[in-house]
Design a protein around this motif. Sequence first.
Motif, PDB file in Angstrom:
ATOM      1  N   PRO A  85       0.828  -1.219   0.000  1.00  0.00           N
ATOM      2  CA  PRO A  85       0.000   0.000   0.000  1.00  0.00           C
ATOM      3  C   PRO A  85       0.861   1.268   0.000  1.00  0.00           C
ATOM      4  CG  PRO A  85      -0.794  -1.577   1.637  1.00  0.00           C
ATOM      5  CD  PRO A  85       0.510  -2.106   1.130  1.00  0.00           C
ATOM      6  N   PRO A  86       0.303   2.369  -0.480  1.00  0.00           N
ATOM      7  CA  PRO A  86       1.047   3.642  -0.511  1.00  0.00           C
ATOM      8  C   PRO A  86       1.630   3.988   0.858  1.00  0.00           C
ATOM      9  CG  PRO A  86      -1.094   3.863  -1.599  1.00  0.00           C
ATOM     10  CD  PRO A  86      -1.080   2.500  -0.968  1.00  0.00           C
ATOM     11  N   GLY A  87       2.906   4.416   0.841  1.00  0.00           N
ATOM     12  CA  GLY A  87       3.527   4.869   2.089  1.00  0.00           C
ATOM     13  C   GLY A  87       4.039   3.745   2.972  1.00  0.00           C
ATOM     14  N   ASP A  88       3.821   2.500   2.546  1.00  0.00           N
ATOM     15  CA  ASP A  88       4.317   1.391   3.387  1.00  0.00           C
ATOM     16  C   ASP A  88       5.829   1.529   3.586  1.00  0.00           C
ATOM     17  OD1 ASP A  88       3.321  -1.798   4.028  1.00  0.00           O
ATOM     18  OD2 ASP A  88       5.476  -1.348   3.946  1.00  0.00           O
ATOM     19  N   PRO A  89       6.309   1.422   4.832  1.00  0.00           N
ATOM     20  CA  PRO A  89       7.750   1.602   5.089  1.00  0.00           C
ATOM     21  C   PRO A  89       8.624   0.585   4.354  1.00  0.00           C
ATOM     22  CG  PRO A  89       6.587   0.871   7.085  1.00  0.00           C
ATOM     23  CD  PRO A  89       5.554   1.199   6.069  1.00  0.00           C
ATOM     24  N   GLU A  90       8.033  -0.533   3.931  1.00  0.00           N
ATOM     25  CA  GLU A  90       8.802  -1.552   3.220  1.00  0.00           C
ATOM     26  C   GLU A  90       8.977  -1.234   1.732  1.00  0.00           C
ATOM     27  OE1 GLU A  90      10.333  -3.316   5.923  1.00  0.00           O
ATOM     28  OE2 GLU A  90      10.337  -4.681   4.210  1.00  0.00           O
ATOM     29  N   ARG A  91       8.293  -0.198   1.244  1.00  0.00           N
ATOM     30  CA  ARG A  91       8.418   0.131  -0.188  1.00  0.00           C
ATOM     31  C   ARG A  91       9.764   0.808  -0.458  1.00  0.00           C
ATOM     32  NH1 ARG A  91       4.817   0.558  -4.137  1.00  0.00           N
ATOM     33  NH2 ARG A  91       5.299   2.716  -4.687  1.00  0.00           N
ATOM     34  N   ASN A  92      10.354   0.510  -1.601  1.00  0.00           N
ATOM     35  CA  ASN A  92      11.631   1.134  -1.981  1.00  0.00           C
ATOM     36  C   ASN A  92      11.452   2.641  -2.156  1.00  0.00           C
ATOM     37  OD1 ASN A  92      12.850  -1.354  -1.926  1.00  0.00           O
ATOM     38  ND2 ASN A  92      12.557  -1.730  -4.111  1.00  0.00           N
ATOM     39  N   GLU A  93      10.245   3.026  -2.614  1.00  0.00           N
ATOM     40  CA  GLU A  93       9.957   4.465  -2.759  1.00  0.00           C
ATOM     41  C   GLU A  93      10.028   5.160  -1.399  1.00  0.00           C
ATOM     42  OE1 GLU A  93       5.873   5.299  -3.556  1.00  0.00           O
ATOM     43  OE2 GLU A  93       6.221   7.489  -3.649  1.00  0.00           O
ATOM     44  N   PRO A 113       7.666   6.829  -9.025  1.00  0.00           N
ATOM     45  CA  PRO A 113       7.629   5.578  -8.267  1.00  0.00           C
ATOM     46  C   PRO A 113       6.812   4.523  -9.011  1.00  0.00           C
ATOM     47  CG  PRO A 113       6.307   7.275  -7.189  1.00  0.00           C
ATOM     48  CD  PRO A 113       6.900   7.898  -8.385  1.00  0.00           C
ATOM     49  N   MET A 114       7.142   3.266  -8.811  1.00  0.00           N
ATOM     50  CA  MET A 114       6.289   2.206  -9.339  1.00  0.00           C
ATOM     51  C   MET A 114       4.990   2.212  -8.519  1.00  0.00           C
ATOM     52  SD  MET A 114       8.986  -0.852 -10.133  1.00  0.00           S
ATOM     53  CE  MET A 114       9.859  -0.871 -11.697  1.00  0.00           C
ATOM     54  N   PRO A 115       3.845   1.892  -9.149  1.00  0.00           N
ATOM     55  CA  PRO A 115       2.561   2.009  -8.444  1.00  0.00           C
ATOM     56  C   PRO A 115       2.501   1.190  -7.149  1.00  0.00           C
ATOM     57  CG  PRO A 115       2.204   1.667 -10.795  1.00  0.00           C
ATOM     58  CD  PRO A 115       3.678   1.479 -10.554  1.00  0.00           C
ATOM     59  N   ALA A 116       1.829   1.755  -6.176  1.00  0.00           N
ATOM     60  CA  ALA A 116       1.576   1.033  -4.916  1.00  0.00           C
ATOM     61  C   ALA A 116       0.308   0.185  -5.082  1.00  0.00           C
ATOM     62  CB  ALA A 116       1.416   2.041  -3.788  1.00  0.00           C
ATOM     63  N   ASP A 117       0.102  -0.706  -4.150  1.00  0.00           N
ATOM     64  CA  ASP A 117      -1.088  -1.569  -4.170  1.00  0.00           C
ATOM     65  C   ASP A 117      -2.295  -0.757  -3.689  1.00  0.00           C
ATOM     66  OD1 ASP A 117      -1.979  -4.752  -2.555  1.00  0.00           O
ATOM     67  OD2 ASP A 117      -3.067  -3.400  -3.919  1.00  0.00           O
ATOM     68  N   THR A 118      -3.119  -0.361  -4.667  1.00  0.00           N
ATOM     69  CA  THR A 118      -4.347   0.370  -4.303  1.00  0.00           C
ATOM     70  C   THR A 118      -5.567  -0.434  -4.757  1.00  0.00           C
ATOM     71  OG1 THR A 118      -4.157   1.554  -6.405  1.00  0.00           O
ATOM     72  CG2 THR A 118      -3.242   2.649  -4.451  1.00  0.00           C
ATOM     73  N   GLY A 119      -5.377  -1.767  -4.860  1.00  0.00           N
ATOM     74  CA  GLY A 119      -6.521  -2.624  -5.232  1.00  0.00           C
ATOM     75  C   GLY A 119      -6.399  -3.204  -6.622  1.00  0.00           C
ATOM     76  N   GLN A 120      -5.489  -2.622  -7.456  1.00  0.00           N
ATOM     77  CA  GLN A 120      -5.292  -3.192  -8.800  1.00  0.00           C
ATOM     78  C   GLN A 120      -4.349  -4.399  -8.699  1.00  0.00           C
ATOM     79  OE1 GLN A 120      -3.249  -1.265  -7.378  1.00  0.00           O
ATOM     80  NE2 GLN A 120      -1.833  -0.146  -8.733  1.00  0.00           N
ATOM     81  N   THR A 121      -4.264  -5.159  -9.765  1.00  0.00           N
ATOM     82  CA  THR A 121      -3.339  -6.309  -9.743  1.00  0.00           C
ATOM     83  C   THR A 121      -1.915  -5.802  -9.984  1.00  0.00           C
ATOM     84  OG1 THR A 121      -3.451  -6.625 -12.135  1.00  0.00           O
ATOM     85  CG2 THR A 121      -5.122  -7.781 -10.793  1.00  0.00           C
ATOM     86  N   PRO A 122      -0.898  -6.548  -9.533  1.00  0.00           N
ATOM     87  CA  PRO A 122       0.480  -6.134  -9.831  1.00  0.00           C
ATOM     88  C   PRO A 122       0.754  -6.126 -11.339  1.00  0.00           C
ATOM     89  CG  PRO A 122       0.434  -8.251  -8.654  1.00  0.00           C
ATOM     90  CD  PRO A 122      -0.946  -7.710  -8.643  1.00  0.00           C
ATOM     91  N   GLU A 123       0.034  -6.979 -12.063  1.00  0.00           N
ATOM     92  CA  GLU A 123       0.193  -6.989 -13.537  1.00  0.00           C
ATOM     93  C   GLU A 123      -0.289  -5.662 -14.131  1.00  0.00           C
ATOM     94  OE1 GLU A 123       0.720 -11.029 -12.262  1.00  0.00           O
ATOM     95  OE2 GLU A 123      -0.809  -9.528 -11.732  1.00  0.00           O
TER      96      GLU A 123
END
Length: 255
Positions: A85-93, A113-123
């Motif tokens: 999810p956006p802002g997750d401390p584990e994200r490289n961004e 930044p590469m998109p965060a998980d906002t409900g869409q698929t990673p694909e």
Amino acid sequence: MSGPERVIDPELLIHRDATALAHAVAARFVTALVDAQSNGRVAQVVLTGGRVAAAIYRAVAESPASATIDWQRVEFWWGDERFLPPGDPERNETQARDALLNHVNFDPARVHPMPADTGQTPEAAAEVYATELAATISALSDVKGRAVPAFDVLMLGVGPDGHVASLFPGYPQLEVVDVTTVAVHDSPKPPPTRISLTVPALNRSREVWFVVSGEDKAEAVAEALKETSTLPASAPKGRNRTLWLLDEQAASQIQ
Ligand SMILES: O=C(O)[C@H](O)[C@@H](O)[C@H](O)[C@H](O)COP(=O)(O)O
């Protein structure tokens, strides 16, 4: 038809320890950006994740020399991202913002930044990034029709298994050549779901820098440097330079 690409031998630079490595790479990073800008270009850089990268970003932010960079004319991309999810401390961004971006006067329109998980698929997220990237690394080619580099510096950490970005040994994404950005599931390095540039996209850089520290990487480094290596870390090559920026521990098994 473009002619054979020049084969660029990797260059090894070995530093006393992780701290010396971080500050030496930070100095090189500052110089590379200033050089790109002195040629009238917006400096295009691709960041990575991991502890070594974070130490480098902090060293850049602390470096008085970084004031010589026009941070408004630096464009930031990522080589891979944890799909969280956006802002997750584990994200490289998040890591790059905390360690570097929040300390410099960057242009938000030039941070990708590469998109965060906002409900869409990673694909779907990977496809969004590929589209965003296409505008920068689209069919740029030189007079002979050869693809020209889109990035000035592309930084890559290396895992103990020889992974780079989120391209892992034995995973199908390593062989993908027809798209620039892919989704990765069940990554052996947590978190499990990621987005990554593919090898052809990683290779669209003037310089590729592998930044590696620690004994636990020594075997992977020595293996990746062999001509016959099939490790992911053996694949990315800079168009002009491929640098292995190591500390003594990470370099300890090189023949
Ligand atoms: O998302 C990630 O985890 C990174 O992109 C990954 O490729 C990292 O760079 C290497 O695993 C090295 O990590 P360290 O520098 O922490 O060893």
